[in-house]
Design a protein around this motif. Structure first.
Motif, PDB file in Angstrom:
ATOM      1  N   GLN A   1       5.317   5.891  28.593  1.00  0.00           N
ATOM      2  CA  GLN A   1       5.465   6.719  29.791  1.00  0.00           C
ATOM      3  C   GLN A   1       6.586   7.736  29.569  1.00  0.00           C
ATOM      4  O   GLN A   1       7.690   7.387  29.149  1.00  0.00           O
ATOM      5  N   PHE A   2       6.292   8.993  29.855  1.00  0.00           N
ATOM      6  CA  PHE A   2       7.232  10.084  29.576  1.00  0.00           C
ATOM      7  C   PHE A   2       8.491   9.922  30.416  1.00  0.00           C
ATOM      8  O   PHE A   2       8.429   9.736  31.636  1.00  0.00           O
ATOM      9  N   GLN A   3       9.651   9.997  29.765  1.00  0.00           N
ATOM     10  CA  GLN A   3      10.967   9.938  30.391  1.00  0.00           C
ATOM     11  C   GLN A   3      11.184   8.670  31.221  1.00  0.00           C
ATOM     12  O   GLN A   3      11.918   8.669  32.209  1.00  0.00           O
ATOM     13  N   SER A   4      10.532   7.570  30.835  1.00  0.00           N
ATOM     14  CA  SER A   4      10.733   6.293  31.537  1.00  0.00           C
ATOM     15  C   SER A   4      11.401   5.268  30.636  1.00  0.00           C
ATOM     16  O   SER A   4      11.408   4.088  30.955  1.00  0.00           O
ATOM     17  N   MET A   5      11.980   5.713  29.527  1.00  0.00           N
ATOM     18  CA  MET A   5      12.608   4.809  28.573  1.00  0.00           C
ATOM     19  C   MET A   5      14.029   4.482  29.036  1.00  0.00           C
ATOM     20  O   MET A   5      14.860   5.380  29.173  1.00  0.00           O
ATOM     21  N   PRO A   6      14.337   3.199  29.286  1.00  0.00           N
ATOM     22  CA  PRO A   6      15.696   2.835  29.707  1.00  0.00           C
ATOM     23  C   PRO A   6      16.700   3.094  28.579  1.00  0.00           C
ATOM     24  O   PRO A   6      16.360   3.124  27.395  1.00  0.00           O
ATOM     25  N   ALA A   7      17.954   3.265  28.981  1.00  0.00           N
ATOM     26  CA  ALA A   7      18.989   3.604  28.004  1.00  0.00           C
ATOM     27  C   ALA A   7      19.287   2.444  27.064  1.00  0.00           C
ATOM     28  O   ALA A   7      19.619   2.649  25.904  1.00  0.00           O
ATOM     29  N   ASN A   8      19.184   1.206  27.564  1.00  0.00           N
ATOM     30  CA  ASN A   8      19.531   0.041  26.748  1.00  0.00           C
ATOM     31  C   ASN A   8      18.306  -0.625  26.131  1.00  0.00           C
ATOM     32  O   ASN A   8      18.359  -1.810  25.776  1.00  0.00           O
ATOM     33  N   MET A   9      17.204   0.099  25.999  1.00  0.00           N
ATOM     34  CA  MET A   9      15.980  -0.495  25.462  1.00  0.00           C
ATOM     35  C   MET A   9      16.097  -0.694  23.953  1.00  0.00           C
ATOM     36  O   MET A   9      16.633   0.149  23.231  1.00  0.00           O
TER      37      MET A   9
ATOM     38  N   TYR B   1       8.323   7.490  18.181  1.00  0.00           N
ATOM     39  CA  TYR B   1       8.092   8.216  19.426  1.00  0.00           C
ATOM     40  C   TYR B   1       8.649   9.637  19.354  1.00  0.00           C
ATOM     41  O   TYR B   1       8.114  10.549  19.991  1.00  0.00           O
ATOM     42  N   ASN B   2       9.711   9.840  18.571  1.00  0.00           N
ATOM     43  CA  ASN B   2      10.301  11.179  18.458  1.00  0.00           C
ATOM     44  C   ASN B   2       9.678  12.012  17.350  1.00  0.00           C
ATOM     45  O   ASN B   2      10.167  13.091  17.039  1.00  0.00           O
ATOM     46  N   GLY B   3       8.602  11.507  16.706  1.00  0.00           N
ATOM     47  CA  GLY B   3       7.893  12.274  15.695  1.00  0.00           C
ATOM     48  C   GLY B   3       8.277  11.984  14.266  1.00  0.00           C
ATOM     49  O   GLY B   3       7.673  12.535  13.342  1.00  0.00           O
ATOM     50  N   LEU B   4       9.279  11.117  14.031  1.00  0.00           N
ATOM     51  CA  LEU B   4       9.696  10.806  12.671  1.00  0.00           C
ATOM     52  C   LEU B   4       8.721   9.823  12.023  1.00  0.00           C
ATOM     53  O   LEU B   4       8.007   9.074  12.702  1.00  0.00           O
TER      54      LEU B   4
ATOM     55  N   PRO C   1      10.069 -10.494  22.355  1.00  0.00           N
ATOM     56  CA  PRO C   1      11.221 -11.379  22.592  1.00  0.00           C
ATOM     57  C   PRO C   1      12.372 -10.736  23.344  1.00  0.00           C
ATOM     58  O   PRO C   1      13.308 -11.438  23.736  1.00  0.00           O
ATOM     59  N   ASN C   2      12.333  -9.426  23.582  1.00  0.00           N
ATOM     60  CA  ASN C   2      13.427  -8.756  24.278  1.00  0.00           C
ATOM     61  C   ASN C   2      13.336  -8.996  25.780  1.00  0.00           C
ATOM     62  O   ASN C   2      12.239  -9.120  26.337  1.00  0.00           O
ATOM     63  N   PRO C   3      14.486  -9.055  26.453  1.00  0.00           N
ATOM     64  CA  PRO C   3      14.442  -9.270  27.923  1.00  0.00           C
ATOM     65  C   PRO C   3      13.787  -8.112  28.663  1.00  0.00           C
ATOM     66  O   PRO C   3      13.149  -8.309  29.686  1.00  0.00           O
ATOM     67  N   LEU C   4      13.959  -6.891  28.143  1.00  0.00           N
ATOM     68  CA  LEU C   4      13.301  -5.723  28.730  1.00  0.00           C
ATOM     69  C   LEU C   4      11.961  -5.530  28.019  1.00  0.00           C
ATOM     70  O   LEU C   4      11.915  -5.097  26.871  1.00  0.00           O
ATOM     71  N   LYS C   5      10.877  -5.890  28.683  1.00  0.00           N
ATOM     72  CA  LYS C   5       9.563  -5.890  28.054  1.00  0.00           C
ATOM     73  C   LYS C   5       9.061  -4.466  27.827  1.00  0.00           C
ATOM     74  O   LYS C   5       9.127  -3.615  28.719  1.00  0.00           O
ATOM     75  N   ARG C   6       8.549  -4.238  26.617  1.00  0.00           N
ATOM     76  CA  ARG C   6       7.974  -2.944  26.255  1.00  0.00           C
ATOM     77  C   ARG C   6       6.488  -3.114  25.958  1.00  0.00           C
ATOM     78  O   ARG C   6       6.006  -4.235  25.756  1.00  0.00           O
ATOM     79  N   ALA C   7       5.783  -2.029  25.926  1.00  0.00           N
ATOM     80  CA  ALA C   7       4.350  -2.085  25.621  1.00  0.00           C
ATOM     81  C   ALA C   7       4.147  -2.294  24.127  1.00  0.00           C
ATOM     82  O   ALA C   7       4.837  -1.687  23.301  1.00  0.00           O
ATOM     83  N   ALA C   8       3.221  -3.178  23.790  1.00  0.00           N
ATOM     84  CA  ALA C   8       2.804  -3.344  22.396  1.00  0.00           C
ATOM     85  C   ALA C   8       1.725  -2.300  22.139  1.00  0.00           C
ATOM     86  O   ALA C   8       0.592  -2.423  22.600  1.00  0.00           O
ATOM     87  N   THR C   9       2.087  -1.247  21.406  1.00  0.00           N
ATOM     88  CA  THR C   9       1.226  -0.064  21.312  1.00  0.00           C
ATOM     89  C   THR C   9       0.249  -0.107  20.137  1.00  0.00           C
ATOM     90  O   THR C   9      -0.776   0.567  20.175  1.00  0.00           O
TER      91      THR C   9
END
Length: 570
Positions: free
Chosen positions: A185-193, A236-239, A157-165
């Motif tokens: 994708q490594f280092q491709s995460m937008p700041a407002n995601m 994604y950060n390991g937590l 539902p977010n305007p910035l589409k992410r992968a359903a992993t």
């Protein structure tokens, strides 16, 4: 002028049947004409009136009253006890029941009602309206063409589409799915995601049923099979975080940064335990960590994937745990190998018991067959492979697909059926009882690469997640979900036959290697020096130049001249 006429009737006449009869006319009131009233009126002459022969119409608007609906539950408790008896006290109720059973009136009541109840029971037992006449007969062989149709599509539902992993089915009835959303994708995460992941109701693809807000985008998520209100997610950060859906969108507890993984947590698996609160996680940092949601500050145990014991850690990508084998679990590595591990080993060096090298890329899917637990399925490149625990090579493999395989899973209702997903957005259904060279059915789910594929416990529906953020549920035909005649025994014989063939090939290859090793000199014990070493080098050079020579016999001279030119240029 007020005209009043009072009818009087006695109280005894109320409700009496009226009797009607004929009577003469009686003048009740005579109103005489009054000429003075004519002064209030004016005679209109001539009189005009317009008439149109059109039916009259009227328009009305009605807005029905809106009602706000809410769900209410009723808790039925045991009743019928006297006020002085506490129904929640077991001993109190037992004493009162014994007291009543000794009463003569109670015995007479039971005896009088017993005959009527016995008569009703005999009536019910006379004819069984639910009797199944052909229950013991063999099931009809399904001749229906295998098919799968799309039921619902759930989009981010977010305007910035992410992968359903990753996707996880609600235990038991599967009326909900939990979907993890992230940017892999490594280092491709937008700041407002957005970091949110969602729980969807299967019947409502329009809006999520509940939102999960993790500290970092979720890469994997799993329902607790013992408590469907509890979920764990790998970030994604390991937590590691866990949620109780009854307590809101935010996690109940999250692991400490210094005690967690250092890479994305790609897979999770719940462990069979008395508390139902233990699970373990795997990450590409090479660690397998055991956790308990009651104390998530630090892992209870850890394992480093160092199969060669030389300090070269292999990253983990997927983990599989079978509840009927409480001490065994398997881990898929980034190097294409599968590691068989023993949780109860005495020291860490003995926890990895077997290594199965088999894929050209990271192992993306790993699952035991739910009917034959010694056999498991893996995916790690352009093909899927079926293994046996006691054999180091695959016993059965699919052909190489034109597109890379991303995930796979077994059917929980048919032992010979499994499903694979690919980068081109298709899902292949393999029925090894029908044919082994090609998939029985290929379904184009979407135009985006599929990340995860999971099947419901009843084997009727499949959920797939894609890189464009969509999650699709497919409904399988009866032929792919219903167990066929003798399917289990036939597939068991097939697995045993292929395992025996692979063992025979392994033993013959081992004999050939031993014979070849006996014929070769012991190169490890004898080290060549001096003239013998120079002769060996000269022989290797002659063989090399004779191999690359174009027939002129000048390959050596050309190479030497090229080397002299390079030395002069330097």
């Amino acid at each position: 002028m007020e005209i009043v006429y009072v009818y009087q009737k006695k109280r005894k006449d109320f409700g009496r049947q009226p009797t009607f009869g004929d009577r003469t006319a009686v003048l009740g009131l005579n109103i005489l004409s009054d000429p003075t009233l004519m002064r209030n009126y004016v005679e209109r002459n001539p009189c005009q009136a317009e008439v149109q022969s059109v039916p009259e119409k009227s328009e009305h608007e009605v807005n029905t009253e809106s009602f706000v609906l809410s769900n209410r539950g009723i808790l039925h408790t045991q009743g019928g006890w006297p006020k002085d008896v506490d129904a929640t006290d077991v001993e109190h109720t037992i004493r009162y029941r014994k007291k009543v059973e000794k009463d003569d009136e109670y015995i007479r009541a039971v005896q009088s009602m017993g005959n009527a109840m016995e008569h009703c029971i005999k009536q019910n037992n006379a004819i069984d309206i639910y009797e199944e006449y052909f229950a013991d007969g063999p099931d009809a062989i399904s001749v229906e063409t295998p098919s799968a149709k799309s039921l619902n599509v759930y989009r981010d539902p977010n305007p910035l589409k992410r992968a359903a992993t990753y996707v996880s089915w609600y235990p038991d009835d599967g009326h909900k799915i939990a979907v993890a959303y992230s940017m892999l994708q490594f280092q491709s995460m937008p700041a407002n995601m957005s970091y949110d992941s969602y729980i969807w109701d299967v019947e409502n693809p329009n809006t999520p049923d509940q939102t999960l807000t993790p500290p970092s985008p979720l890469v994997s998520i799993k329902y607790n099979p013992k408590d469907p209100h509890v979920l764990v997610g790998g970030c994604y950060n390991g937590l590691i975080s866990f949620w109780d859906t009854r307590k809101g969108s935010f996690p109940v507890d999250t692991s400490a940064v210094d005690k967690s993984h250092r890479d994305p947590v790609y897979n999770l698996s719940w462990v069979q335990s008395k508390s139902g609160s233990e699970f373990f996680s795997v990450s590409s940092d090479g660690q397998v960590l055991w956790w308990d949601i009651r104390k998530l500050a630090e892992p209870t145990e850890s394992l480093l994937l160092d199969p060669e014991k030389n300090g070269q850690i292999v990253g983990g990508t997927v983990v599989d745990y079978e509840t009927t084998m409480p001490t065994k679990f398997m881990v898929g590595g980034e190097n294409g190998s599968v590691f068989m591990c023993n949780k109860k080993a005495k020291n860490p060096s003995e926890k990895i018991t077997h290594i199965y090298p088999g894929h050209h890329g990271p192992v993306l899917a790993l699952q035991r067959n739910p009917f034959f637990l010694k056999n498991f399925l893996t995916v790690g490149d352009w093909k899927a492979q079926i293994w046996a625990e006691d054999i180091r090579s695959p016993i059965m493999s699919t052909r190489y697909a034109p597109s890379y395989l991303t995930d796979a899973c077994w059917s929980p209702t048919r032992p010979s059926v499994f499903f694979t997903s690919k980068l081109d957005g298709t899902v292949d259904v393999w029925d090894y009882l029908f044919k082994q060279n090609d998939p029985t059915l290929t379904v184009q789910v979407c135009n985006s690469p599929i990340h995860s594929i999971k099947i419901q416990e009843h084997g009727r529906h499949i959920a797939t997640t894609a890189r464009d953020g969509s999650t699709t549920i497919l409904e399988l035909s009866d032929g792919l979900t219903r167990l066929q005649n003798n399917e289990k025994s036939i597939f068991s014989q097939m697995l045993e036959r292929e395992a025996k063939r692979e063992k025979t090939l392994e033993s013959s290859a081992r004999e050939k290697r031993l014979k070849a090793a006996q014929k070769r000199p012991n190169s490890a014990a004898v080290k060549l020096t001096g003239a013998a070493l120079d002769d060996l080098i000269k022989q290797a050079e002659d063989d090399f130049f004779s191999f690359i020579d174009d027939g002129s016999g000048t390959a050596r001279e050309k190479a030497m001249a090229r080397a002299r030119d390079e030395v002069k240029a330097q």
